[in-house]
Design an enzyme around this catalytic site. Sequence first.
Site, PDB file in Angstrom:
ATOM      1  N   GLU A   1     -19.685  80.737  19.974  1.00  0.00           N
ATOM      2  CA  GLU A   1     -20.786  81.606  18.713  1.00  0.00           C
ATOM      3  C   GLU A   1     -20.735  82.468  18.609  1.00  0.00           C
ATOM      4  OE1 GLU A   1     -23.727  80.311  21.302  1.00  0.00           O
ATOM      5  OE2 GLU A   1     -24.739  82.568  21.987  1.00  0.00           O
TER       6      GLU A   1
ATOM      7  N   GLY B   1     -32.142  81.628  25.012  1.00  0.00           N
ATOM      8  CA  GLY B   1     -30.925  82.999  24.150  1.00  0.00           C
ATOM      9  C   GLY B   1     -29.384  82.483  24.439  1.00  0.00           C
ATOM     10  N   CYS B   2     -28.572  83.183  24.447  1.00  0.00           N
ATOM     11  CA  CYS B   2     -27.306  83.233  23.532  1.00  0.00           C
ATOM     12  C   CYS B   2     -26.787  82.453  25.022  1.00  0.00           C
ATOM     13  CB  CYS B   2     -26.719  84.641  23.476  1.00  0.00           C
ATOM     14  SG  CYS B   2     -26.246  85.978  24.613  1.00  0.00           S
ATOM     15  N   TYR B   3     -26.529  83.257  26.249  1.00  0.00           N
ATOM     16  CA  TYR B   3     -25.852  82.810  26.593  1.00  0.00           C
ATOM     17  C   TYR B   3     -26.234  81.129  27.305  1.00  0.00           C
ATOM     18  CZ  TYR B   3     -23.540  86.589  28.002  1.00  0.00           C
ATOM     19  OH  TYR B   3     -22.707  87.616  28.773  1.00  0.00           O
TER      20      TYR B   3
END
Length: 352
Positions: free
Chosen positions: A318, A155-157
């Site tokens: 990011e 996932g992004c986080y």
Amino acid sequence: MSERVNVAILGASGYTGAELVRLLARHPRVTLAALTANRKAGQAFASVFPHLGGLDLPVLSTIEAVDWSAIDFVFCALPHGTTQTIIGDLLNGPHGGRLRIADLSADFRLADPMVYQTWYGHAHEAVELQKEAVYGLTEINRAAIATARLVAVPGCYPTSAQLPLIPLLRAGLIDPDAIIIDAKSGASGAGRDAKEGSLHCEVSEGIHAYGVGTHRHGPEIEQGLSLAVGRPVAVTFTPHLMPMNRGILSTIYLRATAGNDATTLRQALSAAYADEAFVRVVPEGVSPHTRHVRGSNFVLIGVHADRVPGRVIVTCVEDNLVKGASGQAIQDMNVMLGFPETLGLDQQPLFP
């Protein structure tokens, strides 16, 4: 493996699907052979994403219409809960012996089926594949990714939290029981489906926390950190929605172990990522900004001394759609297929 690989993107009409197309269109070893979007089947990709209208792309189709005998690699960009049966059918079907898959959903990220059921509200329907799937945090799991046939793209986080934290935990430089992650994301992280909370008037000119104490990326982060130290780790994690399209900033509050401080933490991270193409530790006094990674696969990490002795603040930025999703998926594909890891991902950030 032939000179070029035929790639299928499942769920190509979402933001991560569009990013996969944008990035893979310039990948010298990839042919985009199939793009699926069941609700938009029969439409030209340019009608869904006009900014990519100059590309020669296949018409959007259903998954059932894909000629799987011609596909080498699959990116699955479908919502969580929808991919387990699809991926199971592909890998256990007549062409499963040759297919490699990178799944961008959450369906194969959590190793424990009961943890998945607790956080996603239903039993996992492909438990054997869940056991087999390799977590695709490329810089951390490169060796396992190289031999995997199914990779779960983080996932992004969790990407923005684990990249700075795992080297520090492995080196024993921080207290694993004193980690607070304050993360902020652009609105694209919520996806492209129409939602009231994603409307311009709901997002613009404001910021708010969401999923406080209940966000599904919490156990994913804890899983990776626990593996790093060999015992359970619990973190305080709170995400926030920002009025911007792209980007994640994770501000992480830490307690250094005895004899360590911001300088030793920065040195450790610099050493850990010295040979990495996409992760950069910025100089002392520099605070990374999301605009400095926009549209790229780069991650910037800053390390700052807190005014309170013994405490350190780490910041990590990011692009949530690139390193936080589609870019990392392509990085994983490159590793899985034995390509140079930076292939198709060397574009610099967009600025301003």
